[in-house]
Design a protein around this motif. Structure first.
Motif, PDB file in Angstrom:
ATOM      1  N   ARG A   1     -12.727  -9.375   2.706  1.00  0.00           N
ATOM      2  CA  ARG A   1     -12.139  -8.983   1.434  1.00  0.00           C
ATOM      3  C   ARG A   1     -12.950  -7.865   0.780  1.00  0.00           C
ATOM      4  NH1 ARG A   1      -8.909 -12.960  -1.663  1.00  0.00           N
ATOM      5  NH2 ARG A   1      -9.700 -11.775  -3.435  1.00  0.00           N
ATOM      6  N   VAL A   2     -14.266  -8.059   0.729  1.00  0.00           N
ATOM      7  CA  VAL A   2     -15.129  -7.073   0.094  1.00  0.00           C
ATOM      8  C   VAL A   2     -15.041  -5.732   0.826  1.00  0.00           C
ATOM      9  CG1 VAL A   2     -17.525  -6.468  -0.425  1.00  0.00           C
ATOM     10  CG2 VAL A   2     -16.700  -8.799  -0.849  1.00  0.00           C
ATOM     11  N   ALA A   3     -15.123  -5.775   2.155  1.00  0.00           N
ATOM     12  CA  ALA A   3     -15.091  -4.536   2.940  1.00  0.00           C
ATOM     13  C   ALA A   3     -13.751  -3.819   2.806  1.00  0.00           C
ATOM     14  CB  ALA A   3     -15.378  -4.853   4.411  1.00  0.00           C
ATOM     15  N   PHE A   4     -12.656  -4.570   2.891  1.00  0.00           N
ATOM     16  CA  PHE A   4     -11.332  -3.966   2.804  1.00  0.00           C
ATOM     17  C   PHE A   4     -11.086  -3.388   1.408  1.00  0.00           C
ATOM     18  CE2 PHE A   4      -6.506  -4.628   2.762  1.00  0.00           C
ATOM     19  CZ  PHE A   4      -6.278  -3.433   3.427  1.00  0.00           C
ATOM     20  N   GLY A   5     -11.473  -4.148   0.386  1.00  0.00           N
ATOM     21  CA  GLY A   5     -11.309  -3.676  -0.985  1.00  0.00           C
ATOM     22  C   GLY A   5     -12.113  -2.417  -1.253  1.00  0.00           C
TER      23      GLY A   5
ATOM     24  N   THR B   1      -0.057 -10.756  -0.693  1.00  0.00           N
ATOM     25  CA  THR B   1       0.599  -9.795  -1.579  1.00  0.00           C
ATOM     26  C   THR B   1      -0.149  -8.472  -1.589  1.00  0.00           C
ATOM     27  OG1 THR B   1       1.414 -11.566  -3.013  1.00  0.00           O
ATOM     28  CG2 THR B   1       1.372  -9.349  -3.938  1.00  0.00           C
ATOM     29  N   GLY B   2      -1.474  -8.543  -1.656  1.00  0.00           N
ATOM     30  CA  GLY B   2      -2.274  -7.327  -1.636  1.00  0.00           C
ATOM     31  C   GLY B   2      -2.067  -6.528  -0.362  1.00  0.00           C
ATOM     32  N   HIS B   3      -2.086  -7.202   0.773  1.00  0.00           N
ATOM     33  CA  HIS B   3      -1.883  -6.513   2.045  1.00  0.00           C
ATOM     34  C   HIS B   3      -0.464  -5.947   2.142  1.00  0.00           C
ATOM     35  CE1 HIS B   3      -5.655  -8.431   3.167  1.00  0.00           C
ATOM     36  NE2 HIS B   3      -5.683  -7.679   4.247  1.00  0.00           N
TER      37      HIS B   3
ATOM     38  N   TYR C   1       2.742  -3.999 -14.212  1.00  0.00           N
ATOM     39  CA  TYR C   1       1.497  -3.315 -14.517  1.00  0.00           C
ATOM     40  C   TYR C   1       0.373  -3.516 -13.496  1.00  0.00           C
ATOM     41  CZ  TYR C   1       3.553  -2.503 -19.100  1.00  0.00           C
ATOM     42  OH  TYR C   1       4.369  -2.097 -20.119  1.00  0.00           O
ATOM     43  N   LEU C   2       0.437  -4.567 -12.678  1.00  0.00           N
ATOM     44  CA  LEU C   2      -0.687  -4.865 -11.796  1.00  0.00           C
ATOM     45  C   LEU C   2      -0.374  -4.707 -10.307  1.00  0.00           C
ATOM     46  CD1 LEU C   2      -2.249  -8.005 -13.550  1.00  0.00           C
ATOM     47  CD2 LEU C   2      -2.845  -5.586 -13.819  1.00  0.00           C
ATOM     48  N   PHE C   3       0.890  -4.526  -9.957  1.00  0.00           N
ATOM     49  CA  PHE C   3       1.235  -4.419  -8.539  1.00  0.00           C
ATOM     50  C   PHE C   3       0.969  -2.996  -8.047  1.00  0.00           C
ATOM     51  CE2 PHE C   3       2.507  -8.583  -8.584  1.00  0.00           C
ATOM     52  CZ  PHE C   3       3.147  -8.999  -7.420  1.00  0.00           C
ATOM     53  N   ASN C   4      -0.296  -2.692  -7.817  1.00  0.00           N
ATOM     54  CA  ASN C   4      -0.691  -1.395  -7.276  1.00  0.00           C
ATOM     55  C   ASN C   4      -1.973  -1.574  -6.462  1.00  0.00           C
ATOM     56  OD1 ASN C   4      -3.172  -0.665  -9.064  1.00  0.00           O
ATOM     57  ND2 ASN C   4      -1.592  -1.328 -10.528  1.00  0.00           N
ATOM     58  N   PRO C   5      -2.229  -0.675  -5.518  1.00  0.00           N
ATOM     59  CA  PRO C   5      -3.372  -0.844  -4.619  1.00  0.00           C
ATOM     60  C   PRO C   5      -4.738  -0.885  -5.293  1.00  0.00           C
ATOM     61  CG  PRO C   5      -1.797   0.673  -3.654  1.00  0.00           C
ATOM     62  CD  PRO C   5      -1.336   0.407  -5.064  1.00  0.00           C
ATOM     63  N   ILE C   6      -4.901  -0.217  -6.429  1.00  0.00           N
ATOM     64  CA  ILE C   6      -6.201  -0.232  -7.089  1.00  0.00           C
ATOM     65  C   ILE C   6      -6.510  -1.617  -7.646  1.00  0.00           C
ATOM     66  CG2 ILE C   6      -7.622   0.808  -8.890  1.00  0.00           C
ATOM     67  CD1 ILE C   6      -6.861   2.621  -6.489  1.00  0.00           C
ATOM     68  N   THR C   7      -5.525  -2.232  -8.276  1.00  0.00           N
ATOM     69  CA  THR C   7      -5.693  -3.609  -8.749  1.00  0.00           C
ATOM     70  C   THR C   7      -5.985  -4.537  -7.581  1.00  0.00           C
ATOM     71  OG1 THR C   7      -4.178  -3.254 -10.606  1.00  0.00           O
ATOM     72  CG2 THR C   7      -4.590  -5.532  -9.955  1.00  0.00           C
ATOM     73  N   VAL C   8      -5.224  -4.364  -6.495  1.00  0.00           N
ATOM     74  CA  VAL C   8      -5.409  -5.189  -5.301  1.00  0.00           C
ATOM     75  C   VAL C   8      -6.836  -5.064  -4.774  1.00  0.00           C
ATOM     76  CG1 VAL C   8      -4.783  -5.423  -2.864  1.00  0.00           C
ATOM     77  CG2 VAL C   8      -2.996  -5.192  -4.599  1.00  0.00           C
ATOM     78  N   ALA C   9      -7.309  -3.826  -4.616  1.00  0.00           N
ATOM     79  CA  ALA C   9      -8.640  -3.600  -4.059  1.00  0.00           C
ATOM     80  C   ALA C   9      -9.724  -4.212  -4.949  1.00  0.00           C
ATOM     81  CB  ALA C   9      -8.876  -2.098  -3.902  1.00  0.00           C
ATOM     82  N   THR C  10      -9.587  -4.052  -6.254  1.00  0.00           N
ATOM     83  CA  THR C  10     -10.563  -4.617  -7.191  1.00  0.00           C
ATOM     84  C   THR C  10     -10.593  -6.136  -7.106  1.00  0.00           C
ATOM     85  OG1 THR C  10     -10.194  -2.746  -8.690  1.00  0.00           O
ATOM     86  CG2 THR C  10     -11.280  -4.698  -9.601  1.00  0.00           C
TER      87      THR C  10
END
Length: 276
Positions: A253-257, A27-29, A108-117
């Motif tokens: 995950r850490v690097a991509f985020g 979902t994040g990707h 409220y949470l489906f956005n790239p900043i939430t995903v990256a965090t």
């Protein structure tokens, strides 16, 4: 169907297939790549339902022998009955919380900043889980108890936060709860079947007005592509975990985020403007 629409469907189908069953958040990707491709809105919601079905079909095909064994043995074999009950127990928490909170989370949470965090935090937890001592009491999916199944099902609910990863939550949860790496991975695959099909049916019915005949060619490309690349990912993951830990996925995950957060922090990409 124009060439750009076909290319978008192909790329997003590949992303879905490769990431759905890896612990890196499909979902994040999808949220990030869809934004980069400018593929959003109601059409994207319908498209995502279709390609998820393509991905889950790949798992059904990969484990078709086990599924057939369970179906045939369900009326009389305790092992098949116990396996089925465990799946239902693990599936139940996501059903309850999904119906209650799905719309709020999507809003409220489906956005790239939430995903990256979530990618970064989840990666750190994965590294911790892999480095701690593993005490295994279930070496196969048939040895899982109902308590194990319930715990894994509760862990799966964390995946409602985009970027967390459904497979990552269930696999790492399984490791923490005493399942072997292979058992946790396979049970995650089996649990994906009712979870993803149920979510697709629910969403498909709820948003049935979004499915338009003109979109069929685009959806077909995404469906087939997701199926093919999910097959590749599932087979590859099962071979990989036979001799490796999940640390590589955690570092990814850490690097991509951090990359997404850096592009936002330095103003290279205005991720806050994105709403999928």
């Amino acid at each position: 169907m124009d060439l750009w629409s076909a290319a978008q469907a192909l790329i997003l189908g590949i992303v879905e297939g490769l990431t759905e069953f890896l612990p890196i958040s499909s979902t994040g990707h999808q949220i990030i790549v869809a934004d980069l491709l400018d593929f959003g809105g109601e059409r994207a919601m319908a498209f995502n339902i279709i390609i998820q079905l393509g991905a889950i079909l790949a798992v059904v095909w990969e484990f078709r022998r086990k599924i057939l064994e369970v179906v045939i043995g369900l009326p009389s074999q305790p092992k098949a009955q116990r396996f089925t009950v465990n799946l239902l127990i693990a599936f139940f928490p996501a059903v309850v919380l999904g119906v209650i909170f799905a719309d709020l989370i999507h809003a409220y949470l489906f956005n790239p900043i939430t995903v990256a965090t979530a990618l970064v935090i989840g990666g750190i937890i994965m590294l911790w889980a892999e480095r701690r001592e593993h005490r295994v009491h279930a070496e196969s999916v048939d040895e899982i108890t109902w308590k194990d199944a319930l715990k894994v099902g509760c862990a799966q609910c964390l995946a409602m936060i985009p970027g967390t990863s459904r497979s990552g939550s269930t696999i790492i949860g399984g490791l923490l709860f005493g399942l072997s790496r292979k058992t946790a991975t396979e049970f995650s695959f089996f649990l994906a079947m009712p979870t993803m099909v149920g979510a697709a049916v629910y969403s498909g019915y709820k948003y049935r007005h979004l499915f338009q005949p003109d979109d069929f060619p685009v959806f077909a490309i995404g469906f087939v592509t997701a199926f093919i690349f999910a097959m590749i990912a599932v087979k590859g993951l099962l071979k990989f975990i036979a001799s490796h830990s999940y640390a590589a996925f955690a570092w990814y995950r850490v690097a991509f985020g951090l990359l997404i957060l850096a592009t936002w922090q330095f103003g290279w990409v205005d991720w806050t403007a994105v709403k999928s």
